[in-house]
Design an enzyme around this catalytic site. Sequence first.
Site, mmCIF file in Angstrom:
data_model
loop_
_atom_site.group_PDB
_atom_site.id
_atom_site.type_symbol
_atom_site.label_atom_id
_atom_site.label_comp_id
_atom_site.label_asym_id
_atom_site.label_seq_id
_atom_site.Cartn_x
_atom_site.Cartn_y
_atom_site.Cartn_z
ATOM 1 N N LYS A 53 0.857 -1.234 -0.018
ATOM 2 C CA LYS A 53 -0.109 0.022 -0.044
ATOM 3 C C LYS A 53 0.889 1.272 -0.077
ATOM 4 O O LYS A 53 0.612 2.282 -0.806
ATOM 5 C CB LYS A 53 -0.957 -0.019 1.297
ATOM 6 C CG LYS A 53 -2.157 -0.994 1.038
ATOM 7 C CD LYS A 53 -2.709 -1.456 2.393
ATOM 8 C CE LYS A 53 -3.769 -2.437 1.999
ATOM 9 N NZ LYS A 53 -4.405 -3.004 3.243
ATOM 10 N N GLN A 97 -4.806 -1.654 9.560
ATOM 11 C CA GLN A 97 -4.772 -3.019 8.868
ATOM 12 C C GLN A 97 -5.255 -4.086 9.723
ATOM 13 O O GLN A 97 -5.000 -4.344 10.951
ATOM 14 C CB GLN A 97 -3.151 -3.242 8.556
ATOM 15 C CG GLN A 97 -2.765 -4.641 8.065
ATOM 16 C CD GLN A 97 -3.421 -4.416 6.475
ATOM 17 O OE1 GLN A 97 -3.254 -3.550 5.747
ATOM 18 N NE2 GLN A 97 -4.024 -5.568 5.924
ATOM 19 N N ASP A 120 -11.231 2.414 3.792
ATOM 20 C CA ASP A 120 -11.699 1.115 3.536
ATOM 21 C C ASP A 120 -13.096 1.083 3.184
ATOM 22 O O ASP A 120 -13.712 -0.022 2.843
ATOM 23 C CB ASP A 120 -11.177 0.411 4.884
ATOM 24 C CG ASP A 120 -9.939 -0.476 4.735
ATOM 25 O OD1 ASP A 120 -9.498 -0.746 3.371
ATOM 26 O OD2 ASP A 120 -9.270 -0.604 5.571
#
Length: 305
Positions: A53, A97, A120
Amino acid sequence: MAQVLDGKATADRLLEEVRLGVEARGAKGLRPPCLAVVLVGEDPASQVYVRGKVRACAQTGVRSREHFPPSAITQAELEDLIDRLNADDGVDGILVQLPLPKHLDPKAALHRISPAKDVDGFHPLNQGFLFEGLPGLRPCTPSAVMRMLDIYGIELKGARAVVLGRSEIVGKPMALMLLERHATVTIAHSRTKDLPGLCREADLLVAAIGKPGLVEGSWIRPGATVVDVGINRVEDPALAARIFPAEPRKLEQLAAKGSVLCGDVRYGEALDVAGAVTPVPGGVGPLTIAGLLLNTLQACEARGV
Ligand code: NAP
């Protein structure tokens, strides 16, 4: 032979779109978007994902900030970190995460993220916007899959779509996005009866279950589009011999490296039946990161900074 839907090439195209968006902001004197990534503890797989990422941020000109709290962090400390990132005007997107260490509550942490910075797309407010068909930050994997289907010109209107899996990350939002585009959608799960028969009805089959090679070639309707979201690591040679009879290269990789990555679909068999299919690796995996970067740019623009 099915057309291979190239996730890497599609992701590169989407990342270029982000890079151009960042460049356009620069031309207007606006700062680049900034993504804050929070990785709790030292899970090796999560470290690999986070590195990917951060690399994609660098490739597109998006700034990234990494926070690596130790695995002993308490829920209150993690939420305090999220609060500080929420309040920081220089941060446009926040990504925590997953998975988190067992003593932490992932839902509480994700719900703490400001919906405006929820890149997200997991916050209930953003999920509600999706449910209502309103603009908002949408989960990265299904939204990038939708972009890929459009790029390849896959017809969705009126198509019979079957989504295998009902997670909040992939299955449910994928189904809503397909429904929004006028597909007729069925969501299947572990209690669904006659899964092979149901799959055979699908013009578009999306597999997001996490079971290596569950979907056999005989489950696929000839000419169907198959999107394989599953990412599974197979180490058992007997299982591999059963699910990859049509893929000698997978068996060679397993013998050489001790494990091999595969999807939920038997790719070698799908190639013979489907009209189009995504490989694993190189299919949906790279798309997810592109979706994240698109969301980060969108969040930054929407905040008007
Ligand atoms: P998840 O939360 O574990 O959900 C799995 C879903 O599959 C559940 O709804 C479960 O049904 C269903 N399922 C399990 N076994 C089944 C079976 N034998 N028949 C039918 N349905 C079955 O998984 P997820 O987070 O959605 O992820 C799914 C897969 O996608 C995993 O392999 C994951 O690694 C991968 N993934 C990939 C990406 C990417 O970037 N490519 C992103 C996210 C996830 P129940 O609800 O009844 O239990």
